[in-house]
Design a protein around this motif. Sequence first.
Motif, short mmCIF file in Angstrom:
data_model
loop_
_atom_site.label_atom_id
_atom_site.label_comp_id
_atom_site.label_asym_id
_atom_site.label_seq_id
_atom_site.Cartn_x
_atom_site.Cartn_y
_atom_site.Cartn_z
N UNK A 181 4.46 27.27 3.78
CA UNK A 181 3.67 26.52 4.04
C UNK A 181 2.32 27.08 3.23
N UNK A 182 1.69 26.24 2.17
CA UNK A 182 0.70 27.12 1.21
C UNK A 182 -0.32 25.92 0.99
N UNK A 183 -1.30 26.34 0.71
CA UNK A 183 -2.28 25.77 -0.17
C UNK A 183 -2.56 26.48 -1.41
N UNK A 184 -3.23 25.77 -2.46
CA UNK A 184 -3.44 26.74 -3.76
C UNK A 184 -4.94 27.34 -3.78
N UNK A 185 -5.88 27.12 -3.04
CA UNK A 185 -7.14 27.71 -3.35
C UNK A 185 -7.92 27.00 -4.03
N UNK A 186 -9.28 27.64 -4.02
CA UNK A 186 -10.39 27.07 -4.81
C UNK A 186 -10.40 27.40 -6.23
N UNK A 196 0.68 -1.14 0.00
CA UNK A 196 -0.04 -0.13 -0.01
C UNK A 196 0.81 1.36 -0.06
N UNK A 197 0.89 1.74 -1.18
CA UNK A 197 2.01 2.91 -1.40
C UNK A 197 0.95 4.25 -1.38
N UNK A 198 1.13 4.92 -0.13
CA UNK A 198 0.16 5.83 0.16
C UNK A 198 0.65 7.13 0.42
N UNK A 199 1.05 7.90 -0.89
CA UNK A 199 1.90 9.25 -0.88
C UNK A 199 0.86 10.13 -0.27
N UNK A 200 1.58 11.21 0.55
CA UNK A 200 0.96 12.27 0.94
C UNK A 200 0.96 13.56 0.03
N UNK A 201 1.45 13.22 -1.04
CA UNK A 201 1.41 14.24 -2.10
C UNK A 201 0.41 13.96 -2.95
N UNK A 202 -0.43 15.18 -3.35
CA UNK A 202 0.28 16.72 -3.54
C UNK A 202 -0.75 17.55 -2.30
N UNK A 203 -0.93 16.63 -1.02
CA UNK A 203 -1.82 17.49 -0.23
C UNK A 203 -0.81 18.58 0.44
N UNK A 204 -1.60 19.66 0.61
CA UNK A 204 -0.69 20.90 1.37
C UNK A 204 -0.07 20.47 2.67
#
Length: 518
Positions: free
Chosen positions: A345-350, A185-193
């Motif tokens: 530290x960013x998110x990219x928004x709606x 189970x290869x569960x990447x945390x990308x591309x989560x902020x």
Amino acid sequence: MSEKKPNIVLILADDLGFSDLGSFGSEIQTPNLDQLAKGGLRLTQFYNSARCCPSRASLLTGVYPHQAGVGHMTEDHEIPGYRGFLKDQCVTIAEVLKESGYHTYLSGKWHVGEKGPVERGFDDFYGILGGFTSFWDQKDYSRLPKDRPTRHYEEGEFYATDAITDYALDFLKDSRSDDQPYFLYLSYNAPHFPLQAPEEEIAKYEKVYEKGWDRIREDRLERMKKLEIVGEDTPLTPRSEYWNRDRDIRGTNPAWDSIDPDRQKDLAKRMAIYAAMIDRMDQNIGRVLDDLRENSELENTLILFCSDNGACAEWDPWGFDNWKTTSNFLHREADLEKMGGPDSYHSYGSGWANACSTPLRLYKHYGHEGGISTPLLAHWPETIKRQGEIEHQPGHFIDIMATLVDIANAPYPDHYKGQPILPMEGESLVPIFKGEERQERTFCFEHEQHCGVRKGPWKLSKVKEGDWELYNIDNDRTEMRNLKDQYPALVTELKGIWKEWAERTDVYPLRGVKQRKN
């Protein structure tokens, strides 16, 4: 099908949008995943459970998330559907396959509660137990059991997506000490902020997104039509609405050309980092594929790739730079160069989430198609002969347990460790792999009181504060033509199906969750 049980590699991306792969219309470079698509099958109507924890719970157990105890996140609300961890009344894929002779490995993100992966059937684990953290800081990444060997990374060498792959390859190497098959189970945390990526990856995309989200949406939809991911007559939906975290501010994503140039530069950089994270993840998946080829395992390995929910719109068009306050900082000049690095530290928004959901409505959290639709790639040369084909039959994360039980010929228990076990809710995907038509399916959805129910071509969707809307998904995948006034009896029928499901699967009581701060 070979007499030797197949190896299984289940790859899960985190917050990847429906159209974020090249083979689903994206401009992002994903050549390794695109090769899986070319050599396998693409499912275009495969559903998750709208958010990370519920989706992972359902994926791992083959039951709906509330049945597994993770109807919301990992807080324990002390009511059956919302315990915040996997209950003893369900089993994980790892527990089932382990009993059938498989090595079981998890490299990446767990995020289904305090009972960790080793307690729930995995032989080895490396990654994060919670939901999100820096991609640059290795102290938040754990190795379990604790007596297992660990890798050493010099300062500045660590990047989570690379490290998760390093350990995955270590696990595969260990598995070859005997003849047992493996489940990875290869569960990447990308591309989560937080959006963070190496500079050389970001540089590939800085100019790409200067054209803005309106043009990106148009271009993606045209490619999706040519690829036959969506129908030729599929319209581009209007720019989506958004809500802030407290749901006391509501708006609509603005036209790109209406945005101040400084803000455009900031936003283009955010999306460039996001694309870079996907690109780097694809490169690492390529490392795994190379390893399978070198060890003559690719032919008899089922590889599934999917995303845990739709694109992440949290929480407005500008994105945030602080998770706790959701505050935004406008980056200019020298600050732009630091974005994506260890101190950012960013998110990219709606607005960008809207583009990554092209052409579907809404995003992560919601029961509309943009929230619950994932690209699904299925690659297994020995059995899946439909190379490069596209399949529009619907499926759901609940089907993955049934599929793996089927191909591994693994007994599914009615009791485990003295506890009665819930039956699987899903159905095997193997008939779809072989090009067969399955009977009409019914799926239900709920997260944070955003709801959905699909029966055959018909779908009811509901935003928390809104009314139910009725759509025919066969000819209106984008949920633009609300037919509820034309088919009142059908609306009543589907609402009844949803309510019966909600009672049966511990969705109720919702009020107990609503009154707690999350």
